[in-house]
Design a protein around this motif. Sequence first.
Motif, PDB file in Angstrom:
ATOM      1  N   ASN A   1      13.446-115.686 -68.420  1.00 17.06           N
ATOM      2  CA  ASN A   1      14.389-114.943 -67.306  1.00 17.06           C
ATOM      3  C   ASN A   1      14.200-113.660 -66.672  1.00 17.06           C
ATOM      4  O   ASN A   1      14.261-113.572 -65.820  1.00 17.06           O
ATOM      5  CB  ASN A   1      15.623-115.376 -67.981  1.00 17.06           C
ATOM      6  N   GLU A   2      13.288-113.048 -67.463  1.00 17.04           N
ATOM      7  CA  GLU A   2      12.868-111.565 -66.737  1.00 17.04           C
ATOM      8  C   GLU A   2      11.596-111.240 -66.667  1.00 17.04           C
ATOM      9  O   GLU A   2      11.239-110.695 -66.189  1.00 17.04           O
ATOM     10  CB  GLU A   2      13.825-110.717 -67.770  1.00 17.04           C
TER      11      GLU A   2
ATOM     12  N   LYS B   1      17.200-124.241 -66.020  1.00  9.50           N
ATOM     13  CA  LYS B   1      17.962-123.369 -65.471  1.00  9.50           C
ATOM     14  C   LYS B   1      17.533-121.901 -65.685  1.00  9.50           C
ATOM     15  O   LYS B   1      18.056-120.895 -65.008  1.00  9.50           O
ATOM     16  CB  LYS B   1      19.271-123.451 -66.340  1.00  9.50           C
ATOM     17  N   TYR B   2      16.239-121.767 -66.109  1.00 10.53           N
ATOM     18  CA  TYR B   2      15.851-120.431 -66.170  1.00 10.53           C
ATOM     19  C   TYR B   2      15.071-119.877 -64.994  1.00 10.53           C
ATOM     20  O   TYR B   2      14.501-121.021 -64.354  1.00 10.53           O
ATOM     21  CB  TYR B   2      14.658-120.320 -67.369  1.00 10.53           C
ATOM     22  N   LYS B   3      15.050-118.657 -64.696  1.00  9.73           N
ATOM     23  CA  LYS B   3      14.652-118.121 -63.402  1.00  9.73           C
ATOM     24  C   LYS B   3      12.992-118.478 -63.223  1.00  9.73           C
ATOM     25  O   LYS B   3      12.563-118.466 -62.160  1.00  9.73           O
ATOM     26  CB  LYS B   3      15.236-116.705 -63.259  1.00  9.73           C
ATOM     27  N   CYS B   4      12.506-118.163 -64.434  1.00  8.33           N
ATOM     28  CA  CYS B   4      10.848-118.287 -64.166  1.00  8.33           C
ATOM     29  C   CYS B   4      10.342-119.495 -64.388  1.00  8.33           C
ATOM     30  O   CYS B   4      10.740-120.166 -65.364  1.00  8.33           O
ATOM     31  CB  CYS B   4      10.264-117.125 -65.398  1.00  8.33           C
ATOM     32  N   SER B   5       9.247-119.935 -63.729  1.00  6.72           N
ATOM     33  CA  SER B   5       8.732-121.381 -63.805  1.00  6.72           C
ATOM     34  C   SER B   5       7.871-121.236 -65.269  1.00  6.72           C
ATOM     35  O   SER B   5       7.123-120.398 -65.474  1.00  6.72           O
ATOM     36  CB  SER B   5       7.645-121.530 -62.519  1.00  6.72           C
TER      37      SER B   5
ATOM     38  N   CYS C   1       8.718-112.958 -65.667  1.00  4.59           N
ATOM     39  CA  CYS C   1       7.930-114.147 -64.912  1.00  4.59           C
ATOM     40  C   CYS C   1       6.413-113.877 -64.885  1.00  4.59           C
ATOM     41  O   CYS C   1       5.731-114.838 -64.593  1.00  4.59           O
ATOM     42  CB  CYS C   1       8.663-114.263 -63.439  1.00  4.59           C
TER      43      CYS C   1
ATOM     44  N   TYR D   1      14.205-116.300 -74.373  1.00  4.09           N
ATOM     45  CA  TYR D   1      15.083-116.316 -73.188  1.00  4.09           C
ATOM     46  C   TYR D   1      14.758-114.913 -72.062  1.00  4.09           C
ATOM     47  O   TYR D   1      14.816-115.267 -70.953  1.00  4.09           O
ATOM     48  CB  TYR D   1      16.431-115.820 -73.957  1.00  4.09           C
TER      49      TYR D   1
END
Length: 827
Positions: A711-712, A768-772, A714, A707
């Motif tokens: 998400n953090e 839904k995660y922020k990082c590709s 990237c 996670y």
Amino acid sequence: MAALSCHNTPTAWTVGIFLVLLCSCHGDGKGLNVGVVYDDSEESVLVAMRSSARSLNSSKDLTLTGFQLDKSTPGCPLHQVREQDPLHALILMTPLPSPCTCGAADVSQLAPVVVRMYQPDPDTPALRSRVLDMFPSPEQQATMLFDVMEALGWRETYMLYNKRSEFYSCFKAMLNEAASRMFYLWSQDVPPDKEDGDALGAILHDVSTSGRKNVLLMTSADVVAVILDKATEMLLLTSESHWIVTSVDVRESQLQSARHSGALLTLLRPFPETAPPWGRDAPDEQLSYRTRLALDAVKLVSSLSPDLVTEYSQRSDREDNLYPREGDCGAGMTDYISEYSFLGFSGHVSFDSCGKRKIVTVFVDEYLQGESKQVGTWTTEGTTEIQSGWQKPTETHLLSGRHLLVYTALSKPFFMKKPGKSGEVGSTPYHGYHLDLLEMLASHLNFTWNITRIGSRNREIVADAAKSKKYDLLLVAMAMRTGFTGWEKIEYSIPIRTRGYFLTMKKSNRHEIKGIFQFMEPFSVEVWLSFAAAVVGVSFALAVNGLLNPCEWAQAASRGEVSVEDSGHLSLVNSLWSTFGAALYQGHEFLPRSSTGRVIVGAWWFVILVMVASYTANLAAFLSRPSAERSIRSLADLARQTDVPYGTYKGNTIAKFLKKSEEEPFKTIGRYLNKNSDEVLFNTSRQALERAAKGDFIFISPTTYEYEILNERCDMVILTDEYFFKYQVALPFPVGSPYRAEINQALMKMTEDGQMDALVNRWFNKKKYKCSTGSSDEGVLDMEHLDGTFYYLMIGMGTSILVFALEWVHFKFKKGSSSDATNGGGV
């Protein structure tokens, strides 16, 4: 009531005898002299009685004298009473010692009237006085208890009692009542020592194994809280449990352990909690029942009528020193005793002809989930009215109505702090998969919870929780494995997630310039130097052959076979140009005429064919060559490559497995870890993650960091598409936990309903995660790959300008020299 006497000659007494004694109390016109027998634990009650006596002295002349029992000193404290100032009435707060009742020749030691505030043991000798019992009789108590239990629908109960209970005197009466009503009754004597938890636990275990949900708690108030605490700990108090607490002095603060258990407690009060409808002010709620009885006893003895004293003093002259005896019932006495009826602090105070209290009213309260309310009454007339608002649930759960203490720890995405929400009022500062799961379980099983964050690792949490023994549920995703310390004390729920390991590393920076001549990287420096030497060598060979070979252009021009302009075709400069042009697939501008030259050129062309084909292939492979993040997708790929170091942290389960494995690719990776343990095995997983974040290192990571990376972090990428070395995680429970079965059932029901899938989608959906997690331009050549060719072009253009300038200057100089020579010749 059967009573034993120290004297052998029983006599029937009449109302007149009792009232003669009452007459003697007031015949001299003096006030009442009342004694109070108490022990050292009831000094506060005596203070309240004296205060009440002072308030009554405004209309009555009442003297209250206390006699404290000293267990260390034998004898009767009433020996202090002087014959010239005898007691007219005696209030007994505690039983008299035997010297006061047996073998005493001096009758004046006891007062004619005794008001008793306890129920004596059946073997206690009868008192040689008229006794008025403030406490209801054992028969009344037993009848009341069974009437209430039957009104609640009980036909059996498990009774827990101790001898200090105000209801213990009715124990034998209860056994008789149970037999007459065909009521099933089990009983256990609770140990008097509140600190004896083992003995109490054994008794409650017997209650548990008996399967009885209806329990009659007939103990003194001081042990009620201890018993309820232990019962709650042993899960005897559930939403199916119904307990009756007989202690009238029990406070709601002593019932807190049952507050969140879901159990129903029925409380018995001899007085209402609010003001009764007849208008009397409610007494202070802090008054104990004994204090209430004592205050009413003072008022009772102060109500002896002077008129009756005068009337019966005349009858005493006609009797020969006859004394009444405890338990005597005479016709006509009721009329006079009824005149002493009043509404006191303990309820209606009135007595029958035998001195037993009548018109007793008991108020029935219900205590459920911290709230208490009156639901009915019982009276000595046999009226029992109970309108319980409690309905036994059709689908009951052990957890229903309970308040659980939950332990957990920060772990992403299971339990996390909300960003910027730490100071928010009225909202939990945490969120996560586990918190949502807990709320779903609470909704299904009808419990409330309070969460406490402890520890940092799952095993540490389990160890800390086991030491404290104060938790109800551990909310941690525990791997379902053995081998760690304390694993034999753990049982698991059904699996809630599949976890494992993955490979992660720092993302490659596609915009990092590696050099403007990276187009030359398909060949090594040695190859390029060899190629340049070959160009020069071939050119030199062609030039020498052109100069010396009679068949070449130079020799042929000298013989006049070709023009003079063609003689320089294979000069050193032209040979270099032709050789370079052929290397670039532009053809050979000046071809040799001789067979020797053609052999040299043919050989060079073959070399160029191989070189150009190899360069083209290698250049395409080099420019589109996948990086480690695209080429390593599994442990097998990791084992095959040697370019990028990899590792994990010490003590990790998978590290131990890889080092011991004899199968590929695990064996290869294990050998690498053993060989380079100092560089690739770190003390903690966090250290290994930070090492991978620096670049040029692949971390064999547990899913603990998934996670965080997606998400953090990237700047990092997860290489593997699927987990490897998979394992199941579940909620841990102590061995034998009764909650485990219910929570498992709820988890299975939530899985069938799709709620678990929705929960997983909420917290583990990678979309839904922020990082590709991947690159959309893989295989596309960027400017960084080909910028060297443009630099080369710019260098060539610059060089051409320089050459142009030199050629222009040379041409001008040559033209000028030619002009000067022509002019000089003309002179």
